[in-house]
Design a protein around this motif. Sequence first.
Motif, PDB file in Angstrom:
ATOM      1  N   PHE A  90       0.818  -1.217   0.000  1.00 41.56           N
ATOM      2  CA  PHE A  90       0.000   0.000   0.000  1.00 41.56           C
ATOM      3  C   PHE A  90       0.854   1.270   0.000  1.00 41.56           C
ATOM      4  N   GLY A  91       1.975   1.248   0.737  1.00 44.03           N
ATOM      5  CA  GLY A  91       2.684   2.492   1.013  1.00 44.03           C
ATOM      6  C   GLY A  91       4.029   2.694   0.353  1.00 44.03           C
ATOM      7  N   THR A  92       4.540   1.704  -0.407  1.00 44.45           N
ATOM      8  CA  THR A  92       5.852   1.849  -1.056  1.00 44.45           C
ATOM      9  C   THR A  92       5.787   1.359  -2.502  1.00 44.45           C
ATOM     10  N   PRO A  93       6.803   1.672  -3.301  1.00 48.19           N
ATOM     11  CA  PRO A  93       6.863   1.134  -4.669  1.00 48.19           C
ATOM     12  C   PRO A  93       7.062  -0.381  -4.685  1.00 48.19           C
ATOM     13  N   TRP A  94       7.492  -0.953  -3.551  1.00 48.28           N
ATOM     14  CA  TRP A  94       7.705  -2.404  -3.393  1.00 48.28           C
ATOM     15  C   TRP A  94       8.691  -2.945  -4.437  1.00 48.28           C
ATOM     16  N   ARG A  95       9.853  -2.301  -4.468  1.00 52.44           N
ATOM     17  CA  ARG A  95      10.946  -2.767  -5.318  1.00 52.44           C
ATOM     18  C   ARG A  95      12.167  -3.032  -4.450  1.00 52.44           C
ATOM     19  N   PHE A  96      12.913  -4.096  -4.788  1.00 52.87           N
ATOM     20  CA  PHE A  96      14.058  -4.505  -3.986  1.00 52.87           C
ATOM     21  C   PHE A  96      15.356  -4.295  -4.760  1.00 52.87           C
ATOM     22  N   ASP A  97      16.409  -4.000  -4.029  1.00 56.97           N
ATOM     23  CA  ASP A  97      17.724  -3.998  -4.661  1.00 56.97           C
ATOM     24  C   ASP A  97      18.256  -5.434  -4.670  1.00 56.97           C
ATOM     25  N   GLN A  98      19.497  -5.624  -5.095  1.00 55.12           N
ATOM     26  CA  GLN A  98      20.049  -6.975  -5.217  1.00 55.12           C
ATOM     27  C   GLN A  98      20.106  -7.686  -3.868  1.00 55.12           C
ATOM     28  N   SER A  99      20.450  -6.959  -2.808  1.00 50.29           N
ATOM     29  CA  SER A  99      20.514  -7.561  -1.477  1.00 50.29           C
ATOM     30  C   SER A  99      19.141  -8.057  -1.035  1.00 50.29           C
ATOM     31  N   GLY A 100      18.115  -7.260  -1.321  1.00 53.45           N
ATOM     32  CA  GLY A 100      16.758  -7.659  -0.966  1.00 53.45           C
ATOM     33  C   GLY A 100      16.299  -8.871  -1.751  1.00 53.45           C
ATOM     34  N   THR A 101      16.669  -8.938  -3.033  1.00 52.23           N
ATOM     35  CA  THR A 101      16.285 -10.080  -3.874  1.00 52.23           C
ATOM     36  C   THR A 101      16.916 -11.371  -3.376  1.00 52.23           C
ATOM     37  N   VAL A 102      18.213 -11.329  -3.061  1.00 45.39           N
ATOM     38  CA  VAL A 102      18.888 -12.515  -2.529  1.00 45.39           C
ATOM     39  C   VAL A 102      18.244 -12.932  -1.210  1.00 45.39           C
ATOM     40  N   ASN A 103      17.879 -11.952  -0.390  1.00 39.22           N
ATOM     41  CA  ASN A 103      17.252 -12.212   0.902  1.00 39.22           C
ATOM     42  C   ASN A 103      15.951 -12.994   0.757  1.00 39.22           C
ATOM     43  N   ILE A 104      15.073 -12.532  -0.141  1.00 39.54           N
ATOM     44  CA  ILE A 104      13.774 -13.193  -0.271  1.00 39.54           C
ATOM     45  C   ILE A 104      13.915 -14.580  -0.906  1.00 39.54           C
ATOM     46  N   ILE A 105      14.895 -14.749  -1.796  1.00 42.57           N
ATOM     47  CA  ILE A 105      15.122 -16.073  -2.385  1.00 42.57           C
ATOM     48  C   ILE A 105      15.554 -17.067  -1.316  1.00 42.57           C
ATOM     49  N   LEU A 106      16.473 -16.657  -0.446  1.00 42.61           N
ATOM     50  CA  LEU A 106      16.945 -17.534   0.630  1.00 42.61           C
ATOM     51  C   LEU A 106      15.815 -17.858   1.605  1.00 42.61           C
ATOM     52  N   THR A 107      14.969 -16.870   1.892  1.00 45.54           N
ATOM     53  CA  THR A 107      13.821 -17.112   2.783  1.00 45.54           C
ATOM     54  C   THR A 107      12.890 -18.148   2.194  1.00 45.54           C
ATOM     55  N   LEU A 108      12.582 -18.010   0.909  1.00 43.89           N
ATOM     56  CA  LEU A 108      11.662 -18.926   0.244  1.00 43.89           C
ATOM     57  C   LEU A 108      12.249 -20.331   0.159  1.00 43.89           C
ATOM     58  N   VAL A 109      13.515 -20.440  -0.215  1.00 44.09           N
ATOM     59  CA  VAL A 109      14.156 -21.754  -0.356  1.00 44.09           C
ATOM     60  C   VAL A 109      14.235 -22.467   0.987  1.00 44.09           C
ATOM     61  N   THR A 110      14.618 -21.746   2.044  1.00 41.90           N
ATOM     62  CA  THR A 110      14.732 -22.364   3.364  1.00 41.90           C
ATOM     63  C   THR A 110      13.378 -22.853   3.861  1.00 41.90           C
ATOM     64  N   SER A 111      12.345 -22.038   3.706  1.00 38.42           N
ATOM     65  CA  SER A 111      11.004 -22.431   4.150  1.00 38.42           C
ATOM     66  C   SER A 111      10.482 -23.615   3.344  1.00 38.42           C
ATOM     67  N   LEU A 112      10.782 -23.623   2.053  1.00 36.02           N
ATOM     68  CA  LEU A 112      10.380 -24.746   1.208  1.00 36.02           C
ATOM     69  C   LEU A 112      11.098 -26.025   1.635  1.00 36.02           C
ATOM     70  N   PHE A 113      12.346 -25.902   2.058  1.00 33.53           N
ATOM     71  CA  PHE A 113      13.123 -27.029   2.573  1.00 33.53           C
ATOM     72  C   PHE A 113      12.437 -27.643   3.797  1.00 33.53           C
ATOM     73  N   LEU A 135      25.114 -13.545   5.173  1.00 28.63           N
ATOM     74  CA  LEU A 135      26.132 -12.681   5.774  1.00 28.63           C
ATOM     75  C   LEU A 135      27.411 -12.685   4.947  1.00 28.63           C
ATOM     76  N   LEU A 136      27.800 -13.867   4.481  1.00 24.61           N
ATOM     77  CA  LEU A 136      29.001 -13.977   3.650  1.00 24.61           C
ATOM     78  C   LEU A 136      28.816 -13.222   2.336  1.00 24.61           C
ATOM     79  N   TYR A 137      27.638 -13.315   1.764  1.00 26.40           N
ATOM     80  CA  TYR A 137      27.324 -12.596   0.538  1.00 26.40           C
ATOM     81  C   TYR A 137      27.476 -11.087   0.725  1.00 26.40           C
ATOM     82  N   LEU A 138      26.966 -10.585   1.847  1.00 28.01           N
ATOM     83  CA  LEU A 138      27.058  -9.151   2.121  1.00 28.01           C
ATOM     84  C   LEU A 138      28.506  -8.717   2.314  1.00 28.01           C
ATOM     85  N   LEU A 139      29.304  -9.566   2.968  1.00 28.21           N
ATOM     86  CA  LEU A 139      30.711  -9.236   3.175  1.00 28.21           C
ATOM     87  C   LEU A 139      31.460  -9.174   1.850  1.00 28.21           C
ATOM     88  N   VAL A 140      31.146 -10.103   0.958  1.00 29.08           N
ATOM     89  CA  VAL A 140      31.794 -10.134  -0.353  1.00 29.08           C
ATOM     90  C   VAL A 140      31.381  -8.896  -1.162  1.00 29.08           C
TER      91      VAL A 140
END
Length: 323
Positions: free
Chosen positions: A267-290, A317-322
């Motif tokens: 409702f309140g934002t453009p709801w667009r993610f940068d690369q860090s946000g995209t990797v974050n949601i992919i990991l969340t989805l994959v882990t929950s699916l696991f 965390l390693l991804y962010l450090l790299v």
Amino acid sequence: MFLSLALILFGSTLFTNGIEWVGKHFKLSDAATGSVLAGVGTALPETVIPLIAILLGSGSAESEIGIGAILGAPFMLSTLTLPLVGFGVYFFSKRKKRSRQIHLNFQEIGVDLKYFLISFTFAIAASLIENRLTHIVIALFLIGLYLYYLKIVFQRPSADHLDLEPLYFRRKAKHPGILIVGFQTVTGLGLIIAGAYSFIDGIKAIALIFHLSPMILSLLVTPIATELPEKLNSLIWISKKKDHLAFSNVTGAMVFQSTFPVSIGLFGTPWRFDQSGTVNIILTLVTSLFYFMILLFKNEWKSFQLVAGSLAYFGYLLYLLVQ
């Protein structure tokens, strides 16, 4: 910061004890008590943050903080909180306080994860569509989905709650009144929220030294404090062999976090993610699916399987450090 942690721990102890008595008074199932009352109650801190940032903010930084807080909560719950609860099972079994076997109604937990996967998939899909009307429709759908989920949860059979500890605010009462039960529960929740916000202030001060972006700050730093209630509540219940309360507290919060707060973001934002946000949601989805696939094929969880989910957190965390 240490005082904030102590405040959260004390508040969580009051809250878990109070919420069990709330469930007893209203003859709710452990699933409803854990998934809805405890899950939503302890999710309030991380829900208020994006709400304030999005509705009261005036710039892109506030929008990033809001989106990051919304995405960070499911990420922490799936990649850190559930693994921590799994480790709690192993830890307390080693101390002879419980068995290593997890005693759950896995079918009900599977329903929680199914609704989370559905709602979170819609949240991801919405980020790929730059259309305001579509975002509003998806937001309304997610709210309706959560209301339907509540209907299912509250239809589950009630539990006996035979092994309740005395209410901390009225230890000598065998049947404390609903007013004192409610007062203790609200007091515990208030301490949790106050401690979480105080902890966030301390974390922000440290994070600013390292010049973190608003998105990364809210993805990783903010949820550490706001998700502490779920972690502490569930560990308390695990130590007391109340596995269903412990796990449904987390999975119920996951369903809530993927519906109502996401709707706020849509409702309140453009709801667009940068690369860090995209990797974050992919990991969340994959882990929950696991986790969900293990239940689908094995109809059980083992502590090491849950702990394995933390690989996604440390990998991020390693991804962010790299980066």
